[in-house]
Design an enzyme around this catalytic site. Structure first.
Site, mmCIF file in Angstrom:
data_model
loop_
_atom_site.group_PDB
_atom_site.id
_atom_site.type_symbol
_atom_site.label_atom_id
_atom_site.label_comp_id
_atom_site.label_asym_id
_atom_site.label_seq_id
_atom_site.Cartn_x
_atom_site.Cartn_y
_atom_site.Cartn_z
ATOM 1 N N HIS A 17 55.654 -68.565 13.316
ATOM 2 C CA HIS A 17 54.564 -67.593 13.168
ATOM 3 C C HIS A 17 53.498 -68.129 12.208
ATOM 4 C CE1 HIS A 17 57.909 -64.496 14.111
ATOM 5 N NE2 HIS A 17 57.174 -64.617 15.178
ATOM 6 N N LYS A 41 62.974 -50.454 18.938
ATOM 7 C CA LYS A 41 63.784 -51.664 18.831
ATOM 8 C C LYS A 41 64.447 -51.683 17.448
ATOM 9 C CE LYS A 41 62.504 -56.495 19.536
ATOM 10 N NZ LYS A 41 61.386 -57.335 19.919
ATOM 11 N N ARG A 90 56.281 -70.432 23.772
ATOM 12 C CA ARG A 90 57.199 -71.517 23.420
ATOM 13 C C ARG A 90 57.713 -72.224 24.667
ATOM 14 N NH1 ARG A 90 60.070 -67.265 19.701
ATOM 15 N NH2 ARG A 90 59.272 -66.149 21.491
ATOM 16 N N SER A 128 62.581 -65.577 15.698
ATOM 17 C CA SER A 128 63.245 -64.752 14.685
ATOM 18 C C SER A 128 64.731 -64.609 15.014
ATOM 19 C CB SER A 128 62.604 -63.366 14.615
ATOM 20 O OG SER A 128 61.238 -63.483 14.286
HETATM 21 P P1 ADP Z 1 57.523 -59.742 19.701
HETATM 22 O O1 ADP Z 1 58.731 -58.967 19.273
HETATM 23 O O2 ADP Z 1 56.300 -58.907 19.884
HETATM 24 O O3 ADP Z 1 57.748 -60.690 20.840
HETATM 25 P P2 ADP Z 1 57.710 -61.840 17.675
HETATM 26 O O4 ADP Z 1 57.711 -61.480 16.270
HETATM 27 O O5 ADP Z 1 59.004 -62.311 18.250
HETATM 28 O O6 ADP Z 1 57.110 -60.592 18.437
HETATM 29 O O7 ADP Z 1 56.620 -62.950 17.967
HETATM 30 C C1 ADP Z 1 55.249 -62.695 17.847
HETATM 31 C C2 ADP Z 1 54.474 -63.734 18.632
HETATM 32 O O8 ADP Z 1 54.676 -65.019 18.055
HETATM 33 C C3 ADP Z 1 54.913 -63.873 20.102
HETATM 34 O O9 ADP Z 1 53.768 -64.089 20.887
HETATM 35 C C4 ADP Z 1 55.784 -65.095 20.100
HETATM 36 O O10 ADP Z 1 55.786 -65.740 21.362
HETATM 37 C C5 ADP Z 1 55.089 -65.932 19.047
HETATM 38 N N1 ADP Z 1 55.980 -66.919 18.448
HETATM 39 C C6 ADP Z 1 57.181 -66.705 17.897
HETATM 40 N N2 ADP Z 1 57.725 -67.863 17.453
HETATM 41 C C7 ADP Z 1 56.836 -68.840 17.757
HETATM 42 C C8 ADP Z 1 56.816 -70.265 17.583
HETATM 43 N N3 ADP Z 1 57.848 -70.912 17.032
HETATM 44 N N4 ADP Z 1 55.727 -70.934 18.006
HETATM 45 C C9 ADP Z 1 54.698 -70.267 18.597
HETATM 46 N N5 ADP Z 1 54.657 -68.941 18.798
HETATM 47 C C10 ADP Z 1 55.708 -68.232 18.388
#
Ligand code: ADP
Length: 161
Positions: A17, A41, A90, A128
C-alpha cells in the site's frame, strides 16, 4: 489540482500500500487514503488502528490525506473533488474483482475514472491477508509492513511474547 481517492480496508496497511501511495504522489497533486469502516467484513484491527497505521506509513508524504469512510466510493470521490479512484493490481486474480467494481462505479458515476497501478514485482505477493497468514505461522514479516504494524500483528498472534 488532480485528486485521487485510494480506498481500501487496509487491515492492516502494508508496504505494498505504501508503495502505491508513493508512486501515486508522483502522478497526482493529492492522494486521499480512504479507510473503509467495513461493517460487512470482519477486520482484525479497529478503524482507529487502521488509520493510525496508514498515518504512520505515509507520515513523510505531504500530498497525502487520510480519512475514514462508510459511503459509496464515488460519493467520496465527488466530495473530495477527485477525478479518479486508485486501485492496485497484483495478479490476474485481482483483475476480475477490480473490473467488476470499476464497472459498478462507472455505472454509478460516469464522470469518475478508476485508474490501476500495477504492483511493483518485489511487492506483488504482499497483501494484508498474506502478511497475517505468514505471521500467524511464525514467519518473518519484517519489511512487508511498517515496524508499527509488525509489532501490532505479533502482539495479536503471540500476546505476552
Ligand atoms: P480492499 O479490501 O478494498 O480490497 P485492500 O486494503 O486489500 O482493500 O487493498 C487496497 C488496494 O490496494 C487494492 O486495490 C489492492 O489491490 C491494492 N494493493 C494491495 N496490496 C498491494 C500491493 N502489494 N501492490 C499493489 N497494490 C496493492
Amino acid at each position: 489540482m488532480s485528486v485521487v481517492i485510494y480506498p481500501g480496508s487496509f487491515d492492516p496497511f502494508t508496504s505494498g500500500h505504501t508503495r502505491v501511495v508513493r508512486r501515486a504522489c508522483r502522478v497526482f497533486d493529492k492522494v486521499v487514503i480512504a479507510v473503509a469502516e467495513m461493517s460487512y467484513k470482519e477486520a482484525m484491527f479497529s478503524l482507529d488502528e487502521r488509520i493510525a497505521f496508514a498515518r504512520d506509513a505515509v507520515s513523510g508524504l505531504e500530498k497525502c490525506e487520510i480519512i475514514a469512510y462508510n459511503t459509496l466510493t464515488v460519493e467520496l470521490a465527488r466530495k473530495h473533488n477527485a477525478a479518479a479512484i486508485l486501485r492496485g493490481l497484483r495478479a490476474v486474480s485481482d483483475y476480475e474483482y477490480e473490473a467488476q467494481v470499476a464497472a459498478a462505479n462507472k455505472h454509478l458515476d460516469d464522470s469518475i475514472e478508476t485508474v490501476f497501478m500495477m504492483a511493483d514485482p518485489d511487492l506483488a505477493f504482499v497483501s494484508s491477508s498474506a502478511v497475517k497468514q505468514i505471521a500467524a505461522a511464525g514467519g518473518r514479516i519484517t519489511g512487508l509492513v511498517s515496524p508499527m504494524v509488525e509489532k501490532a500483528i505479533l502482539a495479536r498472534y503471540f500476546p505476552g511474547v
